[in-house]
Design an enzyme around this catalytic site. Sequence first.
Site: not given
Length: 310
Positions: A143, A172
């Site tokens: 992330y 992400k």
Amino acid sequence: MSKAPPPGFYVPAVLFFDENENLDIPSIQAHVLRLAQGGVTGILVQGSNGEAQHLSHEERKQTIALTRKTLDDNGFQNVLVIAGTGAQSTRETKKLCADAKEAGATHALVLTPSTWPNMMAQENIMRFHTEVAEGSPIPVMIYNFPTVTAGQDLDSELIGKLATHPNIVGTKLSCGNIGKIHRLTSRFSQSDFAVYAGRSDTYLFGLLAGSSGAIAALVNLVPKLHLKLYKLFQDGNIKDAMELQAKLGHGDWASSKVGGIGGLKAVITTNFGYGNPNVRGPLKPVNIDNFKGNAHYDTLLELIAMEKAL
């Protein structure tokens, strides 16, 4: 071999609390159900919008399990549950990954520790994510969100090195860097390493660059519109997709200007008939009355009207 999550669009779901800052279970369930009915591919529990840092370990397990059970009980067994498991130590992050599996999550999304940013050289970042991946019983994703990690912005070269680990299956990217998305998608297949835009204003552009879709906060408000854009892209109708992308881009900006997580909850509560604006301190709730005459709120109302018409 660990598998990446399937292509589509995912939502970092907000979490609802009562006036005493305890979990508001009926509101959480209502939100999960509306998102599933809106067509989401999966729900990210304890992403940046889920106030993960404000929860105890037990509450984190409880909300993952509650999300999974709510989906299963309502016929949405195909909707994935991903858990945010980032913590400030490698040891705790691995524990949260284990907890996530026990509670029913299929994948973990891991932020880079940020308490000591000056100590987080690339070697340290590599070691952290590698050790977490090796200790996690479920596949992990990187992330990258500089805003919540003291400005740390992992570049495509570093993420690309981590992508070769057999238990690291995606990323992400909330940095909004389309070039980074494209550099990664041109090196790795979606089935080996899934790259997701982390914001709705880069949703279509990421898809055009080969991304697996998006994991974006605005999906909390308008999941059906995100599904519509995804279908337009799949059908090759880029003209209409671009028109809808423009609206989502304005909505993404507007959602960031109405009071953060508390503002997002206030918009949901006012327009969808469940929940409340309560947050855990040090965040503060947002009074919906403050939105009168607010151009950003008007932008969101336009999107919500489109959502309800679908």
